[in-house]
Motif scaffolding. Sequence first.
Motif, mmCIF file in Angstrom:
data_model
loop_
_atom_site.group_PDB
_atom_site.id
_atom_site.type_symbol
_atom_site.label_atom_id
_atom_site.label_comp_id
_atom_site.label_asym_id
_atom_site.label_seq_id
_atom_site.Cartn_x
_atom_site.Cartn_y
_atom_site.Cartn_z
ATOM 1 N N THR A 322 -3.476 59.949 42.433
ATOM 2 C CA THR A 322 -2.727 60.150 41.359
ATOM 3 C C THR A 322 -3.557 61.187 40.406
ATOM 4 O OG1 THR A 322 -3.835 58.480 40.150
ATOM 5 C CG2 THR A 322 -1.752 57.948 41.000
ATOM 6 N N GLY A 323 -4.901 61.425 40.877
ATOM 7 C CA GLY A 323 -5.815 62.288 39.977
ATOM 8 C C GLY A 323 -6.485 61.462 38.807
ATOM 9 N N THR A 324 -6.246 60.387 38.877
ATOM 10 C CA THR A 324 -7.075 59.511 37.789
ATOM 11 C C THR A 324 -8.249 58.956 38.660
ATOM 12 O OG1 THR A 324 -6.002 57.224 38.595
ATOM 13 C CG2 THR A 324 -4.960 58.814 36.999
ATOM 14 N N ALA A 325 -9.230 58.884 37.608
ATOM 15 C CA ALA A 325 -10.784 58.235 38.152
ATOM 16 C C ALA A 325 -10.730 57.189 39.071
ATOM 17 C CB ALA A 325 -11.840 58.157 36.910
ATOM 18 N N ALA A 326 -10.113 56.146 38.487
ATOM 19 C CA ALA A 326 -9.936 54.650 39.081
ATOM 20 C C ALA A 326 -9.090 54.621 40.320
ATOM 21 C CB ALA A 326 -9.152 53.684 37.937
ATOM 22 N N ASN A 327 -7.901 55.327 40.298
ATOM 23 C CA ASN A 327 -7.230 55.281 41.645
ATOM 24 C C ASN A 327 -7.822 56.020 42.528
ATOM 25 O OD1 ASN A 327 -4.217 55.151 42.769
ATOM 26 N ND2 ASN A 327 -5.099 57.066 43.411
ATOM 27 N N ASP A 328 -8.183 57.404 42.386
ATOM 28 C CA ASP A 328 -8.679 58.097 43.787
ATOM 29 C C ASP A 328 -9.903 57.419 44.400
ATOM 30 O OD1 ASP A 328 -6.872 59.777 42.663
ATOM 31 O OD2 ASP A 328 -7.745 61.359 42.484
ATOM 32 N N LYS A 329 -10.724 56.897 43.862
ATOM 33 C CA LYS A 329 -12.104 56.392 44.124
ATOM 34 C C LYS A 329 -11.687 55.219 45.082
ATOM 35 C CE LYS A 329 -14.032 54.316 39.981
ATOM 36 N NZ LYS A 329 -15.275 54.240 39.272
ATOM 37 N N THR A 330 -10.819 54.250 44.329
ATOM 38 C CA THR A 330 -10.534 52.927 44.634
ATOM 39 C C THR A 330 -9.779 53.264 46.035
ATOM 40 O OG1 THR A 330 -10.101 51.997 42.580
ATOM 41 C CG2 THR A 330 -9.253 50.759 44.161
ATOM 42 N N GLU A 331 -8.770 54.170 46.024
ATOM 43 C CA GLU A 331 -7.933 54.510 47.371
ATOM 44 C C GLU A 331 -8.794 54.695 48.477
ATOM 45 O OE1 GLU A 331 -3.859 56.534 48.697
ATOM 46 O OE2 GLU A 331 -4.670 57.017 46.838
ATOM 47 N N CYS A 332 -10.010 55.769 48.307
ATOM 48 C CA CYS A 332 -10.828 56.081 49.150
ATOM 49 C C CYS A 332 -11.670 54.887 49.882
ATOM 50 C CB CYS A 332 -11.722 57.415 48.600
ATOM 51 S SG CYS A 332 -10.828 58.949 48.465
ATOM 52 N N ALA A 333 -11.898 54.195 48.827
ATOM 53 C CA ALA A 333 -12.773 52.994 49.512
ATOM 54 C C ALA A 333 -11.850 52.144 50.191
ATOM 55 C CB ALA A 333 -13.148 52.059 48.225
#
Length: 428
Positions: A322-333
């Motif tokens: 989504t381009g939000t700080a929370a989503n992107d790093k969580t999805e990559c993890a």
Amino acid sequence: MSPKKSGKKAAETPDPEKTPARGADGPRRVVITGAGTINALGHDVPTTLAAFREGRCGISQLDFRDVDRLSIQIGAQIHDWRAEDYFNRQQILLYDKFTQFALLAAKQAVAQSGLDFQGALGLRSGVVLGTAGGGLNTWDENYRTVYEEGKNRVHPFVVPKLMNNAAASHVSMEFGLRGPAFTVATACASSNHAMGLAFQMIRSGAAQVMLTGGSEAMLCFGGVKAWEGLRVMSKDACRPFSANRNGMVQGEGAGVFVFEDFDNARARGADILAEVVGFAMSSDAQDIVMPSAQGAERAITGALEDAGLNPENVGYINAHGTGTAANDKTECAAVAHAFGHHADRLMISSTKAMHGHVIGGTGAVELLACIMALRDGVIAPTIGYQEPDPECALDVVPNEARDARVDAVLSNAFAFGGLNAVIALRRV
């Protein structure tokens, strides 16, 4: 990024032509034989795929009533939409914009499939669509009528126009689909849930053909104002996975597909776009807005298991991104944990920087990028990428499309409410 050896022999992707189709004694195979869309990148599939290849951005200045009262004034809006080009006056009175989008996309998909639902096929066919907001433009217009203009009457068709199942109902009526017909509303995972359920119905034998996907039209004053309150919106651009990302950008549009029993498609000589091979969903059961890597990972691994795929079989993931700080790093993890050593060989991109976050319709528009990867060997890029983020250290296909042969792909969707849905597709 140079690929690293996993130390594990890659399993061969099953050859669909050598895999026996199951009949009444087992699950049926499910294929996609038609696709349609309208979004900020184009009014049809070819135009949208060309935009994916070019890395074109469909985000621009919003244009609607009272936009100057919003702090967020950009979005992936369909600026050149003229309902009267597609529908007559009586139909426009009945169809909210999200229904209009769904009908246009459905007509394209059915035309490509070559199916005719008259007779027995219509009794064995249905529709399941996703939407988060339903007829939000109708809500917005009629709240103004009552509260701002002080009128005490609204049009008698307001309820059938704004209800979330309106698009699915009108699609069923348009094509004579008399089988299962309903709407799924799970925020940003609505389309993936809808398509996953359509897949399961055909695989189980409950239906022979399903029209499925999703539609959303939230780009009106009330729709954007509500999202502003969450403080997750960017004022300038959508930059998934980039260290300087600052939020999501809303979009609008629809994607609709024809899911069909493989035996039926093969018997009539249909052009098969891809095979749907797996689906899984999970709930974080944790927080209404903050995503969970564990919940997302369970949906990813569940889809792989349902599809009978090993991590090594998957070459590309269309990310929720989504381009939000929370989503992107969580999805990559979640992806890194689910794929282990193979994560270094995966390509993962987010197309939301091009067509915006279409909310309940986003998974459907994004499935087009998955089909393009399988059918054309072109991986859609993550545009707007500027700075590497150590918490998103995967191959995110930055800024330029890539030619690559892939045999299996995943499409991720992770919604507010902690609702996750992942679909697996395979090349045919």
